[in-house]
Motif scaffolding. Structure first.
Motif, PDB file in Angstrom:
ATOM      1  N   UNK A   1       0.848  -1.247  -0.088  1.00  0.00           N
ATOM      2  CA  UNK A   1      -0.018   0.142  -0.052  1.00  0.00           C
ATOM      3  C   UNK A   1       0.850   1.312  -0.093  1.00  0.00           C
ATOM      4  N   UNK A   2       2.143   1.166  -0.401  1.00  0.00           N
ATOM      5  CA  UNK A   2       3.113   2.386  -0.513  1.00  0.00           C
ATOM      6  C   UNK A   2       3.929   2.363  -1.564  1.00  0.00           C
ATOM      7  N   UNK A   3       3.813   3.223  -2.383  1.00  0.00           N
ATOM      8  CA  UNK A   3       4.486   3.370  -3.572  1.00  0.00           C
ATOM      9  C   UNK A   3       5.850   4.256  -3.442  1.00  0.00           C
ATOM     10  N   UNK A   4       6.866   3.702  -3.014  1.00  0.00           N
ATOM     11  CA  UNK A   4       8.206   4.341  -2.831  1.00  0.00           C
ATOM     12  C   UNK A   4       8.821   4.639  -3.977  1.00  0.00           C
ATOM     13  N   UNK A   5       9.917   5.379  -3.748  1.00  0.00           N
ATOM     14  CA  UNK A   5      10.787   5.663  -4.976  1.00  0.00           C
ATOM     15  C   UNK A   5      11.779   4.376  -5.417  1.00  0.00           C
ATOM     16  N   UNK A   6      11.747   4.320  -6.636  1.00  0.00           N
ATOM     17  CA  UNK A   6      12.376   3.381  -7.205  1.00  0.00           C
ATOM     18  C   UNK A   6      14.170   3.090  -6.462  1.00  0.00           C
ATOM     19  N   UNK A   7      14.377   2.028  -6.481  1.00  0.00           N
ATOM     20  CA  UNK A   7      15.818   1.605  -5.892  1.00  0.00           C
ATOM     21  C   UNK A   7      16.873   2.122  -6.547  1.00  0.00           C
TER      22      UNK A   7
END
Length: 424
Positions: free
Chosen positions: A237-243
Motif C-alpha cells: 500500500x505504499x509506492x516508494x521511490x525506485x531503488x
C-alpha cells in the motif's frame, strides 16, 4: 366327618433368566481375553514397570500437546506487553545506546572486538560481543551465566552501576539498535550499524515482510538517529521511490570530508528495499562501507551481509550472531509504540508553549478613503505572511529523560528530530 388337611406354605425361588446368564458368561470371557491380551502386550514391552512409565510419558505428551496453544497464546501476550513497555518508554532507547557505547569503550584495547547485540529485562542487561579472545570484563561488567562466553552482563538496579557512555575512539557511526523479539522473557536488540550494515530478512514470505516492516518502523521513530527511505515494492500500500533512483541520489551526495562535518551530519540513512539485484546489492554495499548508509533488504542479497532467517511462526535465527528470538509479538508492540509517539507529539505543544490565542482578535478597521489608505508595499507581503505563520519565539527546552539516561557528549551535536517522521 373327616377333618380337612392343613395347607402347607411353599417358597418358590426365581430361576435366573437364560439371557442374563449368557450375558454374564460373555462378559467374563471378554474380560479374560482382554487381560490375556494386555498381559501379552506388557510382556512384549518389558514388564509392568516399563509399561507404566511408557503410558505416563504418552499421557504427559498428550497433555502438553493439547495445552501448547494456550501456553503459546499466554507467551505471546506476555511478549507483547514486555516489548510494548520497553518501546513506549523514551528512555529505553537512550539506555540501549548508552550500554552499547559503554561496552564499545570497554573494548577499546581489544583489537577487532565490538558489541553488536543486547538483551535486557527490568534491572539487568547483557551485551553480546564479537571478538576472537574476549578478556575478563572490567568493572562494573560481569560474566553472564547461561548466555555464552561472548557476553557481558550488568546490573541496572542503581544509578552507580551504569558505566560511562563515552563512545569508542575512532568509531564512525553511532549505534543503531532495533528490537528483534523476545527470548526467555528478555528483549533482544541488534545493532544494525555494528556489522556490514547490510541486513537481509529471509525465510517465510509473509512473516519476513512483517518483521522487515517492524524494523523499519522502529528506525522511523523520533530520536532513532536514522532517516528511513522505503523504496518501491516493500509495502503493497505504499509506492516508494525506485531503488535505482535512491542509489543515484545517494551516490551523488558528497561524503563528509572532515571529522567536524561527520559529527554535524544529522542522521544515518537507512534504505529499505525488496529483493535487490546483484548490481544493486553491490552499489548498496559500497554505500554501506562509507558508514553513513544502512540497508534493510527483504529477501537474500549478494555480498557480505547479516541474514535474519524467520519461519512461519515468527522464530528468528542467526546462528553466526548467536541470535534466537521470537518476533511474533514485535509487530503489535511497535504499533503501540508508534501510537504512543503520536500521542506524545500531540501533547508536546501544550506543555512547551504558553496558553495564549494563536491569532490576535481582528478588529474592524476604520473606513478610509482610497486615496488616504496606506497600502503595504507589494514586495513586503510575502514577508508578512511568512512572519505570521512562523512567529519568532524560542521553544522551551524539553527534557527527554533523566541525566542518568542522557546521550553522550559526542551525540548532542545531532539534531533532535532524528527521524523522518519526527515532525509529525
Amino acid at each position: 366327618m373327616t377333618p380337612a388337611p392343613a395347607q402347607s406354605h411353599q417358597i418358590s425361588l426365581a430361576r435366573p433368566d437364560s439371557s442374563l446368564v449368557t450375558a454374564l458368561l460373555v462378559t467374563v470371557a471378554v474380560l479374560l481375553l482382554l487381560f490375556l491380551l494386555l498381559r501379552h502386550v506388557v510382556r512384549k514391552r518389558g514388564g509392568w514397570r516399563r509399561f507404566r512409565r511408557g503410558v505416563a510419558r504418552e499421557l504427559t505428551l498428550t497433555r502438553r500437546a493439547f495445552g501448547e496453544p494456550l501456553r503459546a497464546f499466554r507467551r505471546h501476550r506476555r511478549g507483547v506487553r514486555a516489548l510494548s513497555r520497553h518501546l513506549c518508554d523514551p528512555r529505553s532507547g537512550l539506555l540501549v545506546r548508552r550500554l552499547l557505547d559503554a561496552a564499545g569503550a570497554a573494548l577499546g584495547d581489544v583489537p577487532g572486538a565490538f558489541a553488536y547485540g543486547l538483551r535486557t529485562e527490568p534491572g539487568w542487561a547483557a551485551v553480546q560481543i564479537a571478538a576472537r579472545g574476549l578478556p575478563d570484563p572490567p568493572a562494573p561488567w560481569g560474566v553472564a551465566d547461561g548466555l555464552g562466553a561472548q557476553s557481558w552482563c550488568l546490573s541496572l538496579d542503581d544509578e552507580e552501576s551504569l558505566p560511562d557512555a563515552a563512545p569508542r575512539a575512532g568509531s564512525r557511526v553511532r549505534p543503531l539498535p532495533v528490537a528483534v523479539g523476545m527470548a526467555d522473557d528478555l528483549c533482544v536488540h541488534l545493532d544494525l550499524a555494528a556489522g556490514p550494515r547490510m541486513i537481509t530478512v529471509e525465510g517465510d514470505a509473509a512473516t519476513r515482510s512483517r518483521l522487515l516492516q517492524a524494523l523499519a518502523a522502529q528506525l522511523d521513530r523520533p530520536g532513532s538517529g536514522a532517516s528511513v527511505t522505503v523504496t518501491d515494492g516493500v509495502h503493497p500500500h505504499y509506492r516508494g521511490e525506485p531503488l535505482d533512483s535512491v542509489l543515484r541520489r545517494l551516490e551523488n551526495t558528497p561524503a563528509p570530508t572532515t571529522e567536524r562535518e561527520g559529527a554535524v551530519a544529522s542522521t544515518i540513512t537507512v534504505v529499505v528495499c525488496s529483493s535487490p539485484t546483484r548490481e544493486q546489492a553491490r552499489r548498496l554495499s559500497a554505500l554501506a562501507a562509507t558508514g553513513t548508509v544502512v540497508c534493510l533488504a527483504d529477501g537474500p542479497a549478494a555480498g557480505h551481509s547479516w541474514a535474519l532467517r524467520v519461519n512461519g511462526r515468527g522464530r528468528v535465527t542467526a546462528p553466526e550472531l548467536d541470535l534466537y528470538a521470537d518476533s511474533a509479538p514485535l509487530g503489535r508492540a511497535v504499533a503501540a509504540a508508534v501510537r504512543a509517539d503520536r500521542r506524545r507529539a500531540r501533547r508536546a505543544p501544550a506543555r512547551q508553549w504558553p496558553i495564549e490565542p494563536a491569532v490576535e482578535p481582528r478588529t474592524e478597521p476604520e473606513r478610509q478613503a482610497p486615496e488616504t489608505a496606506e497600502l503595504p508595499d507589494r514586495s513586503a507581503l510575502p514577508e508578512l505572511v511568512e512572519e505570521s505563520r512562523h512567529p519568532a519565539t524560542s521553544p522551551a527546552r524539553t527534557i527527554a529523560g533523566s541525566d542518568l539516561l542522557s546521550e553522550p557528549a559526542t551525540a548532542r551535536a545531532r539534531s533532535a528530530e532524528a527521524s523522518s517522521t519526527g515532525g509529525e
